[in-house]
Design an enzyme around this catalytic site. Structure first.
Site, PDB file in Angstrom:
ATOM      1  N   CYS A  33       0.740  -1.226   0.036  1.00  0.00           N
ATOM      2  CA  CYS A  33       0.059   0.065   0.138  1.00  0.00           C
ATOM      3  C   CYS A  33       0.842   1.360  -0.039  1.00  0.00           C
ATOM      4  CB  CYS A  33      -0.906  -0.132   1.124  1.00  0.00           C
ATOM      5  SG  CYS A  33      -1.810   1.589   1.675  1.00  0.00           S
ATOM      6  N   CYS A  36       0.031   3.719   2.670  1.00  0.00           N
ATOM      7  CA  CYS A  36       0.526   3.378   3.917  1.00  0.00           C
ATOM      8  C   CYS A  36       1.877   3.774   4.288  1.00  0.00           C
ATOM      9  CB  CYS A  36       0.280   1.955   4.104  1.00  0.00           C
ATOM     10  SG  CYS A  36      -1.341   1.232   3.845  1.00  0.00           S
TER      11      CYS A  36
END
Length: 109
Positions: A33, A36
């Site tokens: 991600c 993230c």
């Protein structure tokens, strides 16, 4: 360089987060991600700033899906704010340090 945030798993989430004697911030993330990875240094800074005042943790949803499902985390990054074993707030998506810190401050008061 070591991590300031504690890595939690499905197995120790309850003991580390829900039964903590202080508020907790949990970053639900995954290695693949991109957002993230952008919020990770901010979470690390918050962990350093709030050491001893709050538990700051990271939960890899790829390896720990049960907790993510339990808290209905549908997109990542998701930051959960937990106090006295209950979710009291969440941020979905990218957030800056000030936004995260102000929500954590609210739990400490």
């Amino acid at each position: 360089m070591g991590s300031n945030a504690v890595a939690v798993t499905d197995a120790d989430f309850e003991a580390t987060i829900l039964k903590a004697d202080r508020p907790a911030l949990v970053d639900f993330w995954a290695e693949w991600c991109k957002p993230c990875l952008r919020v990770a240094p901010v979470v690390e800074q918050i962990a350093q700033d709030y050491a001893g005042k709050a538990v700051v943790a990271k939960l890899d949803v790829q390896n720990n899906p049960d907790t993510a499902v339990k808290y209905r985390v549908q997109s990542i990054p998701t930051l959960l704010f937990i106090k006295n074993g209950q979710e009291v707030d969440r941020i979905i998506g990218l957030a800056d340090r000030a936004a995260i810190a102000s929500r954590l401050e609210a739990l400490l008061g």
